[in-house]
Scaffold this motif. Sequence first.
Motif, PDB file in Angstrom:
ATOM      1  N   PRO A   1      -0.298 -15.829 -14.523  1.00 39.41           N
ATOM      2  CA  PRO A   1       0.091 -15.503 -13.154  1.00 39.41           C
ATOM      3  C   PRO A   1       0.959 -16.599 -12.543  1.00 39.41           C
ATOM      4  CG  PRO A   1      -2.254 -15.182 -13.477  1.00 39.41           C
ATOM      5  CD  PRO A   1      -1.737 -15.887 -14.696  1.00 39.41           C
ATOM      6  N   ASP A   2       1.865 -16.214 -11.663  1.00 40.96           N
ATOM      7  CA  ASP A   2       2.748 -17.149 -10.977  1.00 40.96           C
ATOM      8  C   ASP A   2       2.064 -17.605  -9.686  1.00 40.96           C
ATOM      9  OD1 ASP A   2       4.781 -18.627  -9.898  1.00 40.96           O
ATOM     10  OD2 ASP A   2       6.223 -16.972  -9.782  1.00 40.96           O
ATOM     11  N   TYR A   3       1.129 -18.540  -9.831  1.00 39.58           N
ATOM     12  CA  TYR A   3       0.352 -19.001  -8.686  1.00 39.58           C
ATOM     13  C   TYR A   3       1.230 -19.661  -7.631  1.00 39.58           C
ATOM     14  CZ  TYR A   3      -3.696 -18.159 -11.661  1.00 39.58           C
ATOM     15  OH  TYR A   3      -4.637 -17.584 -12.457  1.00 39.58           O
ATOM     16  N   ALA A   4       2.248 -20.387  -8.047  1.00 41.84           N
ATOM     17  CA  ALA A   4       3.131 -21.053  -7.088  1.00 41.84           C
ATOM     18  C   ALA A   4       3.821 -20.024  -6.202  1.00 41.84           C
ATOM     19  CB  ALA A   4       4.153 -21.918  -7.810  1.00 41.84           C
ATOM     20  N   ASN A   5       4.213 -18.896  -6.775  1.00 41.89           N
ATOM     21  CA  ASN A   5       4.852 -17.841  -5.985  1.00 41.89           C
ATOM     22  C   ASN A   5       3.860 -17.229  -4.999  1.00 41.89           C
ATOM     23  OD1 ASN A   5       7.065 -16.084  -5.283  1.00 41.89           O
ATOM     24  ND2 ASN A   5       5.968 -14.487  -6.382  1.00 41.89           N
ATOM     25  N   LEU A   6       2.609 -17.078  -5.426  1.00 44.01           N
ATOM     26  CA  LEU A   6       1.598 -16.544  -4.521  1.00 44.01           C
ATOM     27  C   LEU A   6       1.405 -17.458  -3.310  1.00 44.01           C
ATOM     28  CD1 LEU A   6      -1.058 -15.241  -7.048  1.00 44.01           C
ATOM     29  CD2 LEU A   6       0.406 -13.869  -5.571  1.00 44.01           C
ATOM     30  N   LEU A   7       1.474 -18.766  -3.524  1.00 42.02           N
ATOM     31  CA  LEU A   7       1.341 -19.707  -2.411  1.00 42.02           C
ATOM     32  C   LEU A   7       2.545 -19.653  -1.478  1.00 42.02           C
ATOM     33  CD1 LEU A   7      -0.139 -22.908  -4.100  1.00 42.02           C
ATOM     34  CD2 LEU A   7      -1.320 -21.277  -2.617  1.00 42.02           C
ATOM     35  N   ALA A   8       3.696 -19.261  -2.006  1.00 44.23           N
ATOM     36  CA  ALA A   8       4.945 -19.318  -1.238  1.00 44.23           C
ATOM     37  C   ALA A   8       5.239 -18.030  -0.476  1.00 44.23           C
ATOM     38  CB  ALA A   8       6.110 -19.632  -2.176  1.00 44.23           C
ATOM     39  N   THR A   9       4.320 -17.067  -0.490  1.00 45.73           N
ATOM     40  CA  THR A   9       4.566 -15.802   0.188  1.00 45.73           C
ATOM     41  C   THR A   9       3.434 -15.470   1.143  1.00 45.73           C
ATOM     42  OG1 THR A   9       3.477 -14.564  -1.579  1.00 45.73           O
ATOM     43  CG2 THR A   9       5.867 -14.866  -1.783  1.00 45.73           C
ATOM     44  N   LEU A  10       3.727 -14.543   2.046  1.00 49.80           N
ATOM     45  CA  LEU A  10       2.698 -14.016   2.936  1.00 49.80           C
ATOM     46  C   LEU A  10       2.021 -12.840   2.229  1.00 49.80           C
ATOM     47  CD1 LEU A  10       4.686 -14.030   6.291  1.00 49.80           C
ATOM     48  CD2 LEU A  10       2.882 -15.601   5.600  1.00 49.80           C
ATOM     49  N   PRO A  11       0.763 -12.568   2.538  1.00 49.73           N
ATOM     50  CA  PRO A  11       0.081 -11.450   1.887  1.00 49.73           C
ATOM     51  C   PRO A  11       0.685 -10.104   2.291  1.00 49.73           C
ATOM     52  CG  PRO A  11      -1.335 -12.479   3.532  1.00 49.73           C
ATOM     53  CD  PRO A  11      -0.102 -13.309   3.445  1.00 49.73           C
ATOM     54  N   ASP A  12       0.558  -9.133   1.400  1.00 48.72           N
ATOM     55  CA  ASP A  12       1.096  -7.794   1.657  1.00 48.72           C
ATOM     56  C   ASP A  12       0.553  -7.177   2.937  1.00 48.72           C
ATOM     57  OD1 ASP A  12       2.595  -7.920  -0.637  1.00 48.72           O
ATOM     58  OD2 ASP A  12       1.190  -6.738  -1.850  1.00 48.72           O
ATOM     59  N   ALA A  13      -0.702  -7.440   3.267  1.00 52.63           N
ATOM     60  CA  ALA A  13      -1.300  -6.848   4.468  1.00 52.63           C
ATOM     61  C   ALA A  13      -0.513  -7.221   5.727  1.00 52.63           C
ATOM     62  CB  ALA A  13      -2.746  -7.296   4.615  1.00 52.63           C
ATOM     63  N   ALA A  14       0.142  -8.372   5.713  1.00 52.62           N
ATOM     64  CA  ALA A  14       0.918  -8.816   6.878  1.00 52.62           C
ATOM     65  C   ALA A  14       2.368  -8.346   6.832  1.00 52.62           C
ATOM     66  CB  ALA A  14       0.880 -10.342   6.976  1.00 52.62           C
ATOM     67  N   THR A  15       2.867  -7.980   5.664  1.00 50.14           N
ATOM     68  CA  THR A  15       4.304  -7.712   5.540  1.00 50.14           C
ATOM     69  C   THR A  15       4.673  -6.291   5.132  1.00 50.14           C
ATOM     70  OG1 THR A  15       4.304  -8.464   3.236  1.00 50.14           O
ATOM     71  CG2 THR A  15       4.787 -10.114   4.942  1.00 50.14           C
ATOM     72  N   ASP A  16       3.725  -5.499   4.665  1.00 49.89           N
ATOM     73  CA  ASP A  16       4.037  -4.163   4.152  1.00 49.89           C
ATOM     74  C   ASP A  16       4.624  -3.285   5.256  1.00 49.89           C
ATOM     75  OD1 ASP A  16       4.184  -1.690   2.963  1.00 49.89           O
ATOM     76  OD2 ASP A  16       2.048  -1.529   2.519  1.00 49.89           O
ATOM     77  N   PRO A  17       5.909  -2.915   5.156  1.00 53.64           N
ATOM     78  CA  PRO A  17       6.540  -2.133   6.215  1.00 53.64           C
ATOM     79  C   PRO A  17       5.959  -0.724   6.354  1.00 53.64           C
ATOM     80  CG  PRO A  17       8.019  -2.322   4.338  1.00 53.64           C
ATOM     81  CD  PRO A  17       6.825  -3.189   4.056  1.00 53.64           C
ATOM     82  N   LEU A  18       5.207  -0.258   5.357  1.00 51.69           N
ATOM     83  CA  LEU A  18       4.596   1.069   5.441  1.00 51.69           C
ATOM     84  C   LEU A  18       3.252   1.048   6.153  1.00 51.69           C
ATOM     85  CD1 LEU A  18       5.500   2.405   1.891  1.00 51.69           C
ATOM     86  CD2 LEU A  18       6.723   2.751   4.051  1.00 51.69           C
ATOM     87  N   SER A  19       2.719  -0.134   6.403  1.00 51.77           N
ATOM     88  CA  SER A  19       1.466  -0.254   7.160  1.00 51.77           C
ATOM     89  C   SER A  19       1.766  -0.135   8.648  1.00 51.77           C
ATOM     90  CB  SER A  19       0.814  -1.610   6.903  1.00 51.77           C
ATOM     91  OG  SER A  19       0.370  -1.693   5.582  1.00 51.77           O
ATOM     92  N   PRO A  20       0.816   0.363   9.416  1.00 49.96           N
ATOM     93  CA  PRO A  20       1.025   0.448  10.866  1.00 49.96           C
ATOM     94  C   PRO A  20       1.269  -0.937  11.473  1.00 49.96           C
ATOM     95  CG  PRO A  20      -0.953   1.652  10.199  1.00 49.96           C
ATOM     96  CD  PRO A  20      -0.471   0.907   9.005  1.00 49.96           C
ATOM     97  N   LEU A  21       2.064  -0.969  12.513  1.00 44.86           N
ATOM     98  CA  LEU A  21       2.416  -2.218  13.189  1.00 44.86           C
ATOM     99  C   LEU A  21       1.176  -3.003  13.600  1.00 44.86           C
ATOM    100  CD1 LEU A  21       4.458  -4.123  14.569  1.00 44.86           C
ATOM    101  CD2 LEU A  21       4.362  -2.608  16.560  1.00 44.86           C
ATOM    102  N   GLU A  22       0.192  -2.324  14.176  1.00 42.18           N
ATOM    103  CA  GLU A  22      -1.000  -3.056  14.639  1.00 42.18           C
ATOM    104  C   GLU A  22      -1.766  -3.661  13.476  1.00 42.18           C
ATOM    105  OE1 GLU A  22      -1.801   1.424  15.337  1.00 42.18           O
ATOM    106  OE2 GLU A  22      -0.198   0.043  15.769  1.00 42.18           O
ATOM    107  N   ALA A  23      -1.780  -2.998  12.309  1.00 42.19           N
ATOM    108  CA  ALA A  23      -2.460  -3.555  11.134  1.00 42.19           C
ATOM    109  C   ALA A  23      -1.728  -4.802  10.641  1.00 42.19           C
ATOM    110  CB  ALA A  23      -2.548  -2.515  10.019  1.00 42.19           C
ATOM    111  N   ARG A  24      -0.382  -4.752  10.603  1.00 38.41           N
ATOM    112  CA  ARG A  24       0.384  -5.919  10.152  1.00 38.41           C
ATOM    113  C   ARG A  24       0.242  -7.079  11.125  1.00 38.41           C
ATOM    114  NH1 ARG A  24       5.974  -4.233  10.060  1.00 38.41           N
ATOM    115  NH2 ARG A  24       5.290  -2.349  11.081  1.00 38.41           N
ATOM    116  N   LEU A  25       0.266  -6.783  12.414  1.00 42.79           N
ATOM    117  CA  LEU A  25       0.110  -7.839  13.420  1.00 42.79           C
ATOM    118  C   LEU A  25      -1.281  -8.456  13.313  1.00 42.79           C
ATOM    119  CD1 LEU A  25       1.079  -9.485  15.821  1.00 42.79           C
ATOM    120  CD2 LEU A  25       0.449  -7.563  17.305  1.00 42.79           C
ATOM    121  N   GLY A  26      -2.312  -7.624  13.176  1.00 45.87           N
ATOM    122  CA  GLY A  26      -3.678  -8.136  13.026  1.00 45.87           C
ATOM    123  C   GLY A  26      -3.824  -9.011  11.789  1.00 45.87           C
TER     124      GLY A  26
END
Length: 193
Positions: A79-104
């Motif tokens: 696994p590319d652990y360094a890349n995982l550290l350098a990104t935000l989790p999908d729950a915060a960035t997924d454009p298909l998730s509702p705005l309130e879920a991403r903001l939360g």
Amino acid sequence: MQTAQFTSGQKVVHADRPEWGVGVVLSAQRTGDTDRLRIRFERAGLKTLAAPPATIRPAGDHHNGAASPAAATGPAVKPDYANLLATLPDAATDPLSPLEARLGATLALYKFTRTGASLIDWAVARTGLADPLAEFTRHDIEAAFARFEHLREGHLRSFVGDARRLTPEKLAGIAASAPEAGRRAFTACIARR
């Protein structure tokens, strides 16, 4: 009496608390639609939880809060652990998730700080490693967290315009469930606008 969804000895993770690490179910009892679970987690110790509302998953289905790199790349690729550290989790960035879920999810990232156990908890949550210091130096983790803070702040600022589409009640509900540092950061972003 119904059979519990989980069994004694089963390895599980808490999807909302990946920093707790992998847990072992010590006992499971079903009542209605809820499992009452006693679980010993690697990093959080013994917990008694009701699932639902706790989001308990078998350990193989979830990689301690990070997308399972082995599932995406095959078991032979490290696994590319360094890349995982350098990104935000999908729950915060997924454009298909509702705005309130991403903001939360973005505000929830403010529970992590650059000091002590919180810093290590952040690295565990992002990489899924039980001991991130086996893969990185403390200095590497601190530098990665500084980049993460910058990404987190920029991502939160991007929500300010979109957040105006939410009702004040929804914003208040999201802010109420956020850590204090997340509420302060969001209030500061709105004030700067």
